[in-house]
Structure formats: structure tokens, C-alpha cells
Design a protein around this motif. Structure first.
Motif, PDB file in Angstrom:
ATOM      1  N   TYR A  31       0.752  -1.106   0.047  1.00 31.85           N
ATOM      2  CA  TYR A  31       0.300  -0.079  -0.161  1.00 31.85           C
ATOM      3  C   TYR A  31       0.937   1.299  -0.075  1.00 31.85           C
ATOM      4  O   TYR A  31       2.091   1.301   0.662  1.00 31.85           O
ATOM      5  CB  TYR A  31      -0.945  -0.231   1.214  1.00 31.85           C
ATOM      6  CG  TYR A  31      -1.657  -1.277   1.495  1.00 31.85           C
ATOM      7  CD1 TYR A  31      -2.948  -1.469   0.632  1.00 31.85           C
ATOM      8  CD2 TYR A  31      -1.424  -2.533   1.927  1.00 31.85           C
ATOM      9  CE1 TYR A  31      -3.698  -2.618   0.676  1.00 31.85           C
ATOM     10  CE2 TYR A  31      -2.169  -3.630   2.222  1.00 31.85           C
ATOM     11  CZ  TYR A  31      -3.275  -3.596   1.778  1.00 31.85           C
ATOM     12  OH  TYR A  31      -4.013  -4.598   1.567  1.00 31.85           O
ATOM     13  N   HIS A  32       0.458   2.424  -0.644  1.00 34.29           N
ATOM     14  CA  HIS A  32       1.281   3.547  -0.526  1.00 34.29           C
ATOM     15  C   HIS A  32       0.059   4.583  -0.211  1.00 34.29           C
ATOM     16  O   HIS A  32      -1.015   4.918  -1.048  1.00 34.29           O
ATOM     17  CB  HIS A  32       1.320   3.802  -1.939  1.00 34.29           C
ATOM     18  CG  HIS A  32       2.398   4.927  -2.173  1.00 34.29           C
ATOM     19  ND1 HIS A  32       3.568   5.297  -1.688  1.00 34.29           N
ATOM     20  CD2 HIS A  32       1.893   6.418  -2.718  1.00 34.29           C
ATOM     21  CE1 HIS A  32       3.923   6.574  -2.367  1.00 34.29           C
ATOM     22  NE2 HIS A  32       2.730   7.215  -2.628  1.00 34.29           N
ATOM     23  N   SER A  62       4.401  -0.011   2.054  1.00 34.28           N
ATOM     24  CA  SER A  62       4.208  -0.871   3.064  1.00 34.28           C
ATOM     25  C   SER A  62       3.076  -1.947   2.918  1.00 34.28           C
ATOM     26  O   SER A  62       2.171  -1.980   2.286  1.00 34.28           O
ATOM     27  CB  SER A  62       3.769  -0.183   4.272  1.00 34.28           C
ATOM     28  OG  SER A  62       3.839  -1.097   5.492  1.00 34.28           O
ATOM     29  N   ARG A  63       3.294  -3.226   3.525  1.00 35.49           N
ATOM     30  CA  ARG A  63       2.531  -4.343   3.391  1.00 35.49           C
ATOM     31  C   ARG A  63       1.290  -4.016   4.587  1.00 35.49           C
ATOM     32  O   ARG A  63       0.442  -4.770   4.595  1.00 35.49           O
ATOM     33  CB  ARG A  63       3.072  -5.745   3.733  1.00 35.49           C
ATOM     34  CG  ARG A  63       4.079  -6.042   2.687  1.00 35.49           C
ATOM     35  CD  ARG A  63       4.797  -7.264   2.894  1.00 35.49           C
ATOM     36  NE  ARG A  63       5.752  -7.232   3.873  1.00 35.49           N
ATOM     37  CZ  ARG A  63       6.257  -8.266   4.546  1.00 35.49           C
ATOM     38  NH1 ARG A  63       5.981  -9.658   3.933  1.00 35.49           N
ATOM     39  NH2 ARG A  63       7.022  -8.179   5.741  1.00 35.49           N
ATOM     40  N   ASP A  64       1.598  -2.991   5.345  1.00 36.21           N
ATOM     41  CA  ASP A  64       0.602  -2.789   6.313  1.00 36.21           C
ATOM     42  C   ASP A  64      -0.156  -1.719   6.111  1.00 36.21           C
ATOM     43  O   ASP A  64       0.371  -0.304   5.902  1.00 36.21           O
ATOM     44  CB  ASP A  64       1.586  -2.433   7.589  1.00 36.21           C
ATOM     45  CG  ASP A  64       0.690  -2.255   8.953  1.00 36.21           C
ATOM     46  OD1 ASP A  64      -0.733  -1.813   8.690  1.00 36.21           O
ATOM     47  OD2 ASP A  64       1.292  -2.300  10.055  1.00 36.21           O
ATOM     48  N   LEU A  65      -1.359  -1.994   5.797  1.00 40.15           N
ATOM     49  CA  LEU A  65      -2.529  -0.737   5.335  1.00 40.15           C
ATOM     50  C   LEU A  65      -2.672   0.292   6.273  1.00 40.15           C
ATOM     51  O   LEU A  65      -2.622   1.378   6.065  1.00 40.15           O
ATOM     52  CB  LEU A  65      -3.867  -1.395   5.337  1.00 40.15           C
ATOM     53  CG  LEU A  65      -5.074  -0.594   4.852  1.00 40.15           C
ATOM     54  CD1 LEU A  65      -4.892   0.313   3.419  1.00 40.15           C
ATOM     55  CD2 LEU A  65      -6.294  -1.262   4.784  1.00 40.15           C
ATOM     56  N   ALA A  68       0.444   2.706   5.722  1.00 45.87           N
ATOM     57  CA  ALA A  68       0.182   3.465   4.585  1.00 45.87           C
ATOM     58  C   ALA A  68      -0.927   4.597   4.641  1.00 45.87           C
ATOM     59  O   ALA A  68      -0.790   5.676   4.130  1.00 45.87           O
ATOM     60  CB  ALA A  68      -0.210   2.503   3.555  1.00 45.87           C
ATOM     61  N   SER A  69      -2.043   4.350   5.552  1.00 45.80           N
ATOM     62  CA  SER A  69      -2.910   5.189   5.694  1.00 45.80           C
ATOM     63  C   SER A  69      -2.755   6.467   6.638  1.00 45.80           C
ATOM     64  O   SER A  69      -3.450   7.217   6.408  1.00 45.80           O
ATOM     65  CB  SER A  69      -4.205   4.495   6.223  1.00 45.80           C
ATOM     66  OG  SER A  69      -3.972   4.082   7.495  1.00 45.80           O
ATOM     67  N   ARG A  70      -1.483   6.450   7.129  1.00 47.85           N
ATOM     68  CA  ARG A  70      -1.119   7.688   7.890  1.00 47.85           C
ATOM     69  C   ARG A  70      -0.633   8.508   6.878  1.00 47.85           C
ATOM     70  O   ARG A  70      -0.264   9.782   7.324  1.00 47.85           O
ATOM     71  CB  ARG A  70      -0.154   7.165   8.881  1.00 47.85           C
ATOM     72  CG  ARG A  70      -0.431   6.197   9.654  1.00 47.85           C
ATOM     73  CD  ARG A  70       0.528   5.809  10.921  1.00 47.85           C
ATOM     74  NE  ARG A  70      -0.238   4.983  11.763  1.00 47.85           N
ATOM     75  CZ  ARG A  70       0.214   4.691  13.038  1.00 47.85           C
ATOM     76  NH1 ARG A  70       1.438   5.211  13.385  1.00 47.85           N
ATOM     77  NH2 ARG A  70      -0.100   3.850  13.601  1.00 47.85           N
ATOM     78  N   VAL A  81      -5.947   8.974   0.226  1.00 44.38           N
ATOM     79  CA  VAL A  81      -6.277   7.750  -0.298  1.00 44.38           C
ATOM     80  C   VAL A  81      -5.169   6.822  -0.109  1.00 44.38           C
ATOM     81  O   VAL A  81      -3.840   7.472   0.032  1.00 44.38           O
ATOM     82  CB  VAL A  81      -6.730   7.800  -1.635  1.00 44.38           C
ATOM     83  CG1 VAL A  81      -8.079   8.708  -1.882  1.00 44.38           C
ATOM     84  CG2 VAL A  81      -5.532   8.284  -2.564  1.00 44.38           C
ATOM     85  N   VAL A  82      -5.306   5.467  -0.213  1.00 46.97           N
ATOM     86  CA  VAL A  82      -4.373   4.718  -0.309  1.00 46.97           C
ATOM     87  C   VAL A  82      -4.426   3.757  -1.658  1.00 46.97           C
ATOM     88  O   VAL A  82      -5.419   3.435  -2.225  1.00 46.97           O
ATOM     89  CB  VAL A  82      -4.517   3.408   1.098  1.00 46.97           C
ATOM     90  CG1 VAL A  82      -3.364   2.429   0.816  1.00 46.97           C
ATOM     91  CG2 VAL A  82      -4.281   4.358   2.091  1.00 46.97           C
TER      92      VAL A  82
END
Length: 147
Positions: A31-32, A62-65, A68-70, A81-82
Motif C-alpha cells: 500500500y502507498h 508498506s505491506r501494512d495498510l 500507509a493510511s497515515r 487515499v491509499v
């Protein structure tokens, strides 16, 4: 604001987040986090390498949503947005402490992706981060909006 992953089906041959280092030559969902306007530009032109950062040049993902959402940090939530992507990681190196000898030069040593493990002291959030050298390794899957 919450981020919902509204499809739990993985593209064929891809892997989800776990706490272990990404395995060389596998394909992962990553995710980006970005702004709506930047996401539109990325959809039109593809990802571009950042000129610098904690891990030097590359595309930060990151593989961690939740990680990325930060992003972007200190930007209004309504404009975030991600981008969900599929990444062929190639050869991966763990950069697991500040001032690692290859922290910004990993690509010069034959690596395609640099991985910062969770809770290693590199990032304040304690969440994992990845930097992919070649944007051609990244395929955009969809845009995730906050709920």
C-alpha cells in the motif's frame, strides 16, 4: 476515520502481510498513502522514485495498510487515499537499525527492495516499511478511500 479493505481476495500468486521479511522473488500486496491528486497522477503516469528518504531513492510502500493510511502525515484525512499495489520484490535486504551500512546504498549492492522490520527502531510508528527501487516492479490494483 477508518480504512476498510473491501476485497479480501488476493491476486493469484501474491502474499499478505506477516511479520517476517519479504521472501526474495515473491509478489506481495502493498500500500502507498497519498493525496487524491497525487493518486490521479500516479494512475496516469505510474509511480516515480522519490529523490531521497530514510532508505534513499525508491518508491516507499508498506505491506501494512495502517502504516500507509497515515500518509501524507499532517494532511487532512478527507484528502487522503491509499493505493493498493502488487509488487514483485526481487532481492530483499533488511535495514533493521539506523546507520545500517547499506541504509541508502542497498540498490548499489544488488538489492531490489529494502525492508524495515516492525519495531526495529527505524520508524516512530513501529510499523514495517518497504522501499522498491524500480517502479516497473509495481502494479496498481485499486484506490482505497477512507470510510
Amino acid at each position: 476515520m477508518k480504512w476498510a479493505e473491501d476485497d479480501f481476495d488476493l491476486p493469484p500468486g501474491t502474499y499478505r502481510l506477516d511479520l517476517s521479511q519479504p521472501v526474495d522473488d515473491r509478489t506481495y500486496v502493498m500500500y502507498h498513502g497519498t493525496t487524491r491528486a497525487c493518486a490521479e497522477d500516479i494512475q496516469k503516469s505510474g509511480f516515480q522514485q522519490s529523490s531521497d528518504g530514510m532508505l534513499g531513492r525508491g518508491v516507499y510502500l508498506s505491506r501494512d495498510l495502517q502504516k500507509a493510511s497515515r500518509y501524507p502525515i499532517d494532511h487532512p484525512e478527507y484528502d487522503k487515499v491509499v493505493i493498493k499495489v502488487k509488487v514483485r520484490v526481487g532481492k530483499v535486504i533488511a535495514i533493521n537499525h539506523q546507520n545500517h551500512q547499506f541504509q541508502k546504498t542497498w540498490h548499489n549492492h544488488g538489492y531490489d527492495t529494502a525492508w524495515v522490520p516492525p519495531d526495529c527502531g527505524m520508524v516512530p510508528s513501529g510499523l514495517e516499511e518497504d522501499c522498491v527501487w524500480d517502479p516497473a516492479r509495481i502494479e496498481i490494483l485499486k484506490i482505497i478511500n477512507p470510510t
